[in-house]
Write a protein that holds these residues in place. Sequence first.
Motif, mmCIF file in Angstrom:
data_model
loop_
_atom_site.group_PDB
_atom_site.id
_atom_site.type_symbol
_atom_site.label_atom_id
_atom_site.label_comp_id
_atom_site.label_asym_id
_atom_site.label_seq_id
_atom_site.Cartn_x
_atom_site.Cartn_y
_atom_site.Cartn_z
ATOM 1 N N ALA A 18 4.822 -6.191 10.052
ATOM 2 C CA ALA A 18 6.148 -6.083 10.657
ATOM 3 C C ALA A 18 6.046 -5.336 11.984
ATOM 4 O O ALA A 18 6.630 -5.760 12.992
ATOM 5 N N TYR A 22 6.746 -6.686 15.707
ATOM 6 C CA TYR A 22 7.935 -6.145 16.370
ATOM 7 C C TYR A 22 7.609 -5.342 17.629
ATOM 8 O O TYR A 22 8.345 -5.422 18.620
ATOM 9 N N ARG A 25 7.426 -7.241 20.803
ATOM 10 C CA ARG A 25 8.772 -7.709 21.155
ATOM 11 C C ARG A 25 9.536 -6.582 21.843
ATOM 12 O O ARG A 25 10.246 -6.813 22.822
ATOM 13 N N ASN A 120 2.229 -11.314 21.579
ATOM 14 C CA ASN A 120 2.945 -11.226 20.310
ATOM 15 C C ASN A 120 2.506 -12.313 19.328
ATOM 16 O O ASN A 120 2.663 -12.151 18.119
#
Length: 139
Positions: A18, A22, A25, A120
């Motif tokens: 996660a 993230y 981002r 990413n």
Amino acid sequence: MYVWIKALHVIAIISWMAGLLYLPRLFVYHAIAGEGTLSETFKIMERRLYRYIMTPAMLVAWMSGIYLAIEGGALSSGWFHAKATLVVLLTAAHIHDGALMRRFAQDANVHSPRYYRIFNELPTLLMVGVVILVIVKPF
């Protein structure tokens, strides 16, 4: 005990992934924001995510994974060696994220939002490979 360690391993991996998905981002939005109040907010978010979620989760994933590999007899399996290689690459991405975070903290970002969008995707591809190797065990 083995199944409890396995459950802990899966929880740690979910938490680590996660963060790996993230944080870049956040970097995209941070690069767009430039300097100022919003940048300071991103710095806090990035630091907390990296230090308090991602890094502990990575360490637990590594420790529990080593235990599972030894106890489960996976060390001599070809699929495990391939998986371990991908996990080392995920760890390298984690370390790179830390370096990028430190650059942002010093207002010294040198990359465009596009760089972070592309970067990413790397953890996603590595994760797909790990899952296939662990579930299918093709060799």
